[in-house]
Design a protein around this motif. Sequence first.
Motif, short mmCIF file in Angstrom:
data_model
loop_
_atom_site.label_atom_id
_atom_site.label_comp_id
_atom_site.label_asym_id
_atom_site.label_seq_id
_atom_site.Cartn_x
_atom_site.Cartn_y
_atom_site.Cartn_z
N PRO A 169 19.29 39.13 37.05
CA PRO A 169 19.75 37.75 36.86
C PRO A 169 19.31 37.17 35.52
CG PRO A 169 18.91 38.05 39.09
CD PRO A 169 18.58 39.31 38.34
N GLY A 170 18.12 37.54 35.06
CA GLY A 170 17.64 37.06 33.76
C GLY A 170 18.54 37.52 32.63
N ALA A 171 19.02 38.76 32.70
CA ALA A 171 19.92 39.27 31.67
C ALA A 171 21.25 38.53 31.70
CB ALA A 171 20.14 40.76 31.87
N ARG A 172 21.72 38.23 32.90
CA ARG A 172 22.98 37.48 32.99
C ARG A 172 22.83 36.08 32.41
NH1 ARG A 172 23.28 40.41 37.89
NH2 ARG A 172 22.56 38.65 39.17
N GLU A 173 21.67 35.49 32.54
CA GLU A 173 21.41 34.18 31.93
C GLU A 173 21.41 34.29 30.40
OE1 GLU A 173 17.95 32.24 33.35
OE2 GLU A 173 18.61 32.20 35.44
N ARG A 174 20.81 35.36 29.88
CA ARG A 174 20.82 35.53 28.42
C ARG A 174 22.24 35.74 27.91
NH1 ARG A 174 16.26 38.55 29.62
NH2 ARG A 174 17.36 40.55 29.42
N VAL A 175 23.03 36.50 28.66
CA VAL A 175 24.43 36.71 28.29
C VAL A 175 25.18 35.38 28.27
CG1 VAL A 175 26.61 37.62 29.16
CG2 VAL A 175 24.62 39.12 28.94
#
Length: 551
Positions: free
Chosen positions: A424-430
């Motif tokens: 989920p953290g990566a999706r937020e960065r994206v």
Amino acid sequence: MTGVLPTNDDRPVLVLGPNPTPNGGMHLGHIAGPYLAGDVYARYQRARGRKVVFTTETDDSQTYVVASAGREGITPEALCKRSTAEIQEALRAIGISYDGFGPFDSMYKATVLQYFGALHAAGVFKLKTVRLPYLERTGEYMVEGLIEGDCPVCLASSRGGLCETCCHPNNFDQLLNPHSTINPDDKLTYREATIMVLPLEEYRERLTEYHERLAEHRRPHVRQMIAELLAQPLQDVPITFPLNWGIDAQFPEVPGQVLNAWLELIPAGMFTTAYAANNLGRDTVPGELWQRAENLRIVHFLGFDNAYYFCLPHIAMLMAHGDKYVWPESIINNEFYELESSKFSTSKRHVLTPQELLTEVPRDVARLYLALTAPEYQRSTFSRAGLDKLAEERLVGPWNQLAGSLAKAVANAGDDSIRLPVSPGARERVATMLERFDLGYEMPTFNLNRSAETVLVHIERLRQRAAVLDGVGLDEHPEAWGELFLEVKVLLASASPLLIDLVAAAQEAGVFDGSGVLVTGAYDVADVRPFAPPLLPTTPLGPSEPAGALA
């Protein structure tokens, strides 16, 4: 995240580039302004999955053609033919993705005459007797690009009709100390002529409301110019001139006079919009896509030096047509681009064309550097040393290190069909990446400089992430690798309006499934397939090499 979400305005978009005058070819000073900006904006809209028409055509009726042809000793027709081919080649070389480059033909002229004819029939234009510069030796009136003098507003050197420095009009006999641009030794006098004019002052209230409502879609210099002009009585705009070059107005009150070439450009846009739309498979006629029922938004890219016409007379003429046509929403100007801190000058051979640059520099490198240094708010300059430094230290070098790290990891894994998890953290960065790119690519915050800089920032950020994972297998830290692959994929997609050959190579390699690489929700995923990103070439691609291949 800032909380400013990427735009969800999915209306069809009409992107208009400026109509180049066919009195010569194109140099980088032309490209770095409205042409690259229009191309980047159109490509971004396509990547978002929106319907786009991106178009322009040459402005053959301009008196600048006559003046340049006179200096060369050739006919205006010959100059137009040669220059149009040179202009189209320059745009093609640098990758300007017009959907159609309209021809200057009988249908073009019919569209222009129909547009003006409707206004003439409605009594919009008025007769006015004015004093115009006159050349006794040839018996010709001398206006617009045929004369040069001093601007009565800012005192800078100016051609007739409009000052490219302050963008104020200088109509009729207002230009100070005028002389011929063909033969400066010719002595000019003045003669009266009765012409048709547009009484622009009658549109003051509507023009004021229009520009106040869309102020955020104008850059500061244009807003200042509009405010200066609206602070005083608006000058009558010449609709016709007693000249031998141009489209015969066919108004009985002024037989033999031609239309003011500057004012052809909106009906020209209607014609070339239909021409481009037909190329895209839509059967339409000039003006149809401009009707309000089409619910499209018009974005116009242009240089500051001709913003007066597009912000005031052109809008007034659209208003004079009633509620029939949509009016441009965003009018995005640029300033002048210089070559090594000096003005581009064909006569002094201080010029660099896209074709010349691309014999030495890969196209993606040239496009990103031009975007990074584009004269969006003030004059800026092209520097070959600066370009080389950018390529080595911020673009080609770091990207190829990043791509090499990912390719190595894929090769070591021996299986590129596996799926790597995305947190989920990566999706937020994206989502944060997409938001920042949207702010640079979309209206009203469109900014080539910021978009190019954002590409470079993320290349370096992800290169550093990849360096930390160097030597670590995909199976050892699958989540870390999954996050990296997804963010690199999003970076490639977000760079697609600028790095067109790199992204074409990525699409050819199967990194993306379709052309709408930035459609909403495309990267809200739980896993990602690893891939080997293409490399950026260090030298220009040969004619037989595929786009994106490493030279």
